[in-house]
Design a protein around this motif. Sequence first.
Motif, PDB file in Angstrom:
ATOM      1  N   VAL A  20      -1.251 -11.781  -1.047  1.00  0.00           N
ATOM      2  CA  VAL A  20      -0.371 -11.554   0.096  1.00  0.00           C
ATOM      3  C   VAL A  20      -1.109 -10.658   1.083  1.00  0.00           C
ATOM      4  O   VAL A  20      -1.760  -9.687   0.677  1.00  0.00           O
ATOM      5  CB  VAL A  20       0.949 -10.882  -0.358  1.00  0.00           C
ATOM      6  N   TYR A  21      -1.010 -10.973   2.366  1.00  0.00           N
ATOM      7  CA  TYR A  21      -1.677 -10.167   3.392  1.00  0.00           C
ATOM      8  C   TYR A  21      -1.040  -8.787   3.462  1.00  0.00           C
ATOM      9  O   TYR A  21       0.177  -8.635   3.529  1.00  0.00           O
ATOM     10  CB  TYR A  21      -1.589 -10.847   4.753  1.00  0.00           C
ATOM     11  N   ARG A  25      -4.104  -2.535   4.660  1.00  0.00           N
ATOM     12  CA  ARG A  25      -5.487  -2.725   4.232  1.00  0.00           C
ATOM     13  C   ARG A  25      -6.265  -3.630   5.176  1.00  0.00           C
ATOM     14  O   ARG A  25      -7.489  -3.625   5.185  1.00  0.00           O
ATOM     15  CB  ARG A  25      -5.517  -3.325   2.838  1.00  0.00           C
ATOM     16  N   GLY A  26      -5.542  -4.458   5.926  1.00  0.00           N
ATOM     17  CA  GLY A  26      -6.196  -5.387   6.841  1.00  0.00           C
ATOM     18  C   GLY A  26      -6.781  -6.604   6.140  1.00  0.00           C
ATOM     19  O   GLY A  26      -7.606  -7.317   6.709  1.00  0.00           O
TER      20      GLY A  26
END
Length: 50
Positions: A20-21, A25-26
């Motif tokens: 999952v994005y 954290r980017g």
Amino acid sequence: MMIRLRNGPRRQTIQLIRTVYSPERGRGAQTVVARLPASATALPPRVSDA
């Protein structure tokens, strides 16, 4: 979806992992969706419904 086999001291466990994005954290971060014994013959209903 990724499947990981974990060997614990008492039993083997299967982990279902989804990436999952994460905006903090980017990049993507792995999250465990479900854990079940390696001897299971079917997915639990809460996992198969998703």
